[in-house]
Design a protein around this motif. Sequence first.
Motif, PDB file in Angstrom:
ATOM      1  N   VAL A   1      12.733   9.351  25.823  1.00 50.13           N
ATOM      2  CA  VAL A   1      12.025   8.972  24.608  1.00 50.13           C
ATOM      3  C   VAL A   1      11.810   7.458  24.635  1.00 50.13           C
ATOM      4  CG1 VAL A   1      12.055   8.981  22.089  1.00 50.13           C
ATOM      5  CG2 VAL A   1      13.096  10.891  23.354  1.00 50.13           C
ATOM      6  N   VAL A   2      10.535   7.059  24.669  1.00 45.52           N
ATOM      7  CA  VAL A   2      10.180   5.644  24.710  1.00 45.52           C
ATOM      8  C   VAL A   2       9.472   5.304  23.404  1.00 45.52           C
ATOM      9  CG1 VAL A   2       8.869   3.848  25.908  1.00 45.52           C
ATOM     10  CG2 VAL A   2       9.933   5.700  27.214  1.00 45.52           C
ATOM     11  N   THR A   3       9.958   4.290  22.720  1.00 45.73           N
ATOM     12  CA  THR A   3       9.351   3.852  21.472  1.00 45.73           C
ATOM     13  C   THR A   3       8.675   2.509  21.705  1.00 45.73           C
ATOM     14  OG1 THR A   3      11.090   4.986  20.228  1.00 45.73           O
ATOM     15  CG2 THR A   3       9.763   3.367  19.025  1.00 45.73           C
ATOM     16  N   LEU A   4       7.409   2.444  21.317  1.00 44.81           N
ATOM     17  CA  LEU A   4       6.609   1.230  21.471  1.00 44.81           C
ATOM     18  C   LEU A   4       6.233   0.714  20.100  1.00 44.81           C
ATOM     19  CD1 LEU A   4       4.180   2.610  24.186  1.00 44.81           C
ATOM     20  CD2 LEU A   4       6.221   1.228  24.561  1.00 44.81           C
ATOM     21  N   GLU A   5       6.194  -0.590  19.950  1.00 43.48           N
ATOM     22  CA  GLU A   5       5.726  -1.183  18.699  1.00 43.48           C
ATOM     23  C   GLU A   5       4.625  -2.182  19.028  1.00 43.48           C
ATOM     24  OE1 GLU A   5       8.274  -1.878  15.141  1.00 43.48           O
ATOM     25  OE2 GLU A   5       7.865  -3.973  15.687  1.00 43.48           O
ATOM     26  N   THR A   6       3.526  -2.067  18.297  1.00 46.45           N
ATOM     27  CA  THR A   6       2.408  -2.988  18.453  1.00 46.45           C
ATOM     28  C   THR A   6       2.269  -3.778  17.172  1.00 46.45           C
ATOM     29  OG1 THR A   6       1.277  -1.366  19.850  1.00 46.45           O
ATOM     30  CG2 THR A   6      -0.050  -3.195  19.013  1.00 46.45           C
ATOM     31  N   GLU A   7       2.208  -5.095  17.303  1.00 44.92           N
ATOM     32  CA  GLU A   7       1.947  -5.938  16.134  1.00 44.92           C
ATOM     33  C   GLU A   7       0.549  -6.522  16.290  1.00 44.92           C
ATOM     34  OE1 GLU A   7       4.595  -8.566  13.497  1.00 44.92           O
ATOM     35  OE2 GLU A   7       3.985  -9.836  15.180  1.00 44.92           O
ATOM     36  N   TYR A   8      -0.264  -6.305  15.265  1.00 43.79           N
ATOM     37  CA  TYR A   8      -1.625  -6.833  15.221  1.00 43.79           C
ATOM     38  C   TYR A   8      -1.621  -8.044  14.302  1.00 43.79           C
ATOM     39  CZ  TYR A   8      -2.903  -2.236  17.029  1.00 43.79           C
ATOM     40  OH  TYR A   8      -3.005  -1.096  17.791  1.00 43.79           O
ATOM     41  N   VAL A   9      -2.175  -9.148  14.785  1.00 44.10           N
ATOM     42  CA  VAL A   9      -2.278 -10.358  13.970  1.00 44.10           C
ATOM     43  C   VAL A   9      -3.745 -10.735  13.843  1.00 44.10           C
ATOM     44  CG1 VAL A   9       0.029 -11.185  14.607  1.00 44.10           C
ATOM     45  CG2 VAL A   9      -1.972 -11.948  15.913  1.00 44.10           C
ATOM     46  N   ASP A  10      -4.071 -11.416  12.736  1.00 44.86           N
ATOM     47  CA  ASP A  10      -5.456 -11.850  12.529  1.00 44.86           C
ATOM     48  C   ASP A  10      -5.679 -13.215  13.174  1.00 44.86           C
ATOM     49  OD1 ASP A  10      -4.386 -13.749  10.745  1.00 44.86           O
ATOM     50  OD2 ASP A  10      -5.027 -12.661   8.955  1.00 44.86           O
ATOM     51  N   ALA A  11      -6.845 -13.782  12.942  1.00 48.06           N
ATOM     52  CA  ALA A  11      -7.223 -15.053  13.586  1.00 48.06           C
ATOM     53  C   ALA A  11      -6.292 -16.203  13.213  1.00 48.06           C
ATOM     54  CB  ALA A  11      -8.673 -15.400  13.235  1.00 48.06           C
ATOM     55  N   THR A  12      -5.592 -16.096  12.082  1.00 47.10           N
ATOM     56  CA  THR A  12      -4.659 -17.150  11.678  1.00 47.10           C
ATOM     57  C   THR A  12      -3.260 -16.925  12.240  1.00 47.10           C
ATOM     58  OG1 THR A  12      -3.909 -16.078   9.638  1.00 47.10           O
ATOM     59  CG2 THR A  12      -5.928 -17.424   9.497  1.00 47.10           C
ATOM     60  N   GLY A  13      -3.068 -15.791  12.955  1.00 45.29           N
ATOM     61  CA  GLY A  13      -1.747 -15.460  13.487  1.00 45.29           C
ATOM     62  C   GLY A  13      -0.880 -14.695  12.507  1.00 45.29           C
ATOM     63  N   THR A  14      -1.451 -14.303  11.370  1.00 45.12           N
ATOM     64  CA  THR A  14      -0.706 -13.567  10.352  1.00 45.12           C
ATOM     65  C   THR A  14      -0.670 -12.082  10.709  1.00 45.12           C
ATOM     66  OG1 THR A  14      -1.431 -15.137   8.674  1.00 45.12           O
ATOM     67  CG2 THR A  14      -0.604 -13.009   7.885  1.00 45.12           C
ATOM     68  N   PRO A  15       0.522 -11.479  10.737  1.00 42.68           N
ATOM     69  CA  PRO A  15       0.600 -10.038  11.008  1.00 42.68           C
ATOM     70  C   PRO A  15      -0.150  -9.241   9.933  1.00 42.68           C
ATOM     71  CG  PRO A  15       2.765 -11.044  11.221  1.00 42.68           C
ATOM     72  CD  PRO A  15       1.856 -12.079  10.597  1.00 42.68           C
ATOM     73  N   VAL A  16      -0.940  -8.259  10.394  1.00 36.32           N
ATOM     74  CA  VAL A  16      -1.711  -7.433   9.452  1.00 36.32           C
ATOM     75  C   VAL A  16      -1.396  -5.947   9.586  1.00 36.32           C
ATOM     76  CG1 VAL A  16      -3.579  -9.099   9.139  1.00 36.32           C
ATOM     77  CG2 VAL A  16      -3.743  -7.422  10.977  1.00 36.32           C
ATOM     78  N   VAL A  17      -0.996  -5.504  10.771  1.00 33.92           N
ATOM     79  CA  VAL A  17      -0.660  -4.093  10.995  1.00 33.92           C
ATOM     80  C   VAL A  17       0.457  -4.025  12.025  1.00 33.92           C
ATOM     81  CG1 VAL A  17      -1.488  -1.820  11.770  1.00 33.92           C
ATOM     82  CG2 VAL A  17      -3.065  -3.372  10.630  1.00 33.92           C
ATOM     83  N   ARG A  18       1.372  -3.080  11.804  1.00 30.57           N
ATOM     84  CA  ARG A  18       2.377  -2.746  12.811  1.00 30.57           C
ATOM     85  C   ARG A  18       2.233  -1.261  13.115  1.00 30.57           C
ATOM     86  NH1 ARG A  18       5.656  -6.184   9.521  1.00 30.57           N
ATOM     87  NH2 ARG A  18       5.834  -8.182  10.579  1.00 30.57           N
ATOM     88  N   GLN A  19       2.238  -0.955  14.380  1.00 32.08           N
ATOM     89  CA  GLN A  19       2.094   0.437  14.812  1.00 32.08           C
ATOM     90  C   GLN A  19       3.295   0.800  15.662  1.00 32.08           C
ATOM     91  OE1 GLN A  19      -1.658   1.331  16.651  1.00 32.08           O
ATOM     92  NE2 GLN A  19      -0.832   3.063  17.781  1.00 32.08           N
ATOM     93  N   ARG A  20       3.851   1.967  15.411  1.00 32.32           N
ATOM     94  CA  ARG A  20       5.003   2.444  16.189  1.00 32.32           C
ATOM     95  C   ARG A  20       4.626   3.788  16.806  1.00 32.32           C
ATOM     96  NH1 ARG A  20      11.121   1.856  16.156  1.00 32.32           N
ATOM     97  NH2 ARG A  20      10.607  -0.255  15.521  1.00 32.32           N
ATOM     98  N   ASP A  21       4.749   3.861  18.131  1.00 27.99           N
ATOM     99  CA  ASP A  21       4.446   5.079  18.878  1.00 27.99           C
ATOM    100  C   ASP A  21       5.712   5.563  19.559  1.00 27.99           C
ATOM    101  OD1 ASP A  21       1.311   5.049  18.971  1.00 27.99           O
ATOM    102  OD2 ASP A  21       1.895   3.023  19.558  1.00 27.99           O
ATOM    103  N   VAL A  22       5.940   6.859  19.484  1.00 25.91           N
ATOM    104  CA  VAL A  22       7.060   7.461  20.208  1.00 25.91           C
ATOM    105  C   VAL A  22       6.460   8.383  21.263  1.00 25.91           C
ATOM    106  CG1 VAL A  22       9.087   8.962  20.062  1.00 25.91           C
ATOM    107  CG2 VAL A  22       8.594   7.326  18.214  1.00 25.91           C
ATOM    108  N   LEU A  23       6.790   8.086  22.523  1.00 27.64           N
ATOM    109  CA  LEU A  23       6.340   8.908  23.649  1.00 27.64           C
ATOM    110  C   LEU A  23       7.525   9.685  24.191  1.00 27.64           C
ATOM    111  CD1 LEU A  23       4.254   6.216  25.586  1.00 27.64           C
ATOM    112  CD2 LEU A  23       3.461   7.821  23.836  1.00 27.64           C
ATOM    113  N   ILE A  24       7.274  10.937  24.504  1.00 28.71           N
ATOM    114  CA  ILE A  24       8.326  11.800  25.039  1.00 28.71           C
ATOM    115  C   ILE A  24       7.909  12.266  26.419  1.00 28.71           C
ATOM    116  CG2 ILE A  24       9.630  13.944  24.723  1.00 28.71           C
ATOM    117  CD1 ILE A  24       8.954  13.633  21.670  1.00 28.71           C
TER     118      ILE A  24
END
Length: 151
Positions: free
Chosen positions: A122-145
């Motif tokens: 089980v591998v868990t990935l987290e993606t952080e998306y930031v806007d042009a100012t570097g401010t986080p706007v979305v976090r995505q968590r994926d679990v791969l099996i």
Amino acid sequence: MSDGKLIGTVVDKIAFDVERGKIWEFARATFTTDPVHTDADAARAAGFDDLLATPTHVVVVGHWRDQRAFVDRLGLALERVVVGSVRWQYLRPLRAGDSLRAVRRVVGDERRDGKRGGSMRVVTLETEYVDATGTPVVRQRDVLIERGKSA
């Protein structure tokens, strides 16, 4: 490979723009009826600068990622990998014209025993998306099996 050594590893980085045309495509594909996704005047009347992206809009980044490379980098056998779950946390709505950068990291990597015998990774990935100012706007968590090898 699942001894935890990959935790913290940056899997990939990507940049993309939230485009009006893609917002329209997602709205149509997901049968979204709220006009803030299809009518800029309605979005402005609701207090936003421009069209709002639909909640799953960031999946568009998958079209630019090298999926095979990240699977190989993690040492996974693609033919045995299934998606266990995907979760998004929006820190603010995404709008047409946003320029986003995303970094995807390994935050979990473990081997578990299956209920029917065998083991799975089980591998868990987290993606952080930031806007042009570097401010986080979305976090995505994926679990791969990765299912164990068949006998």
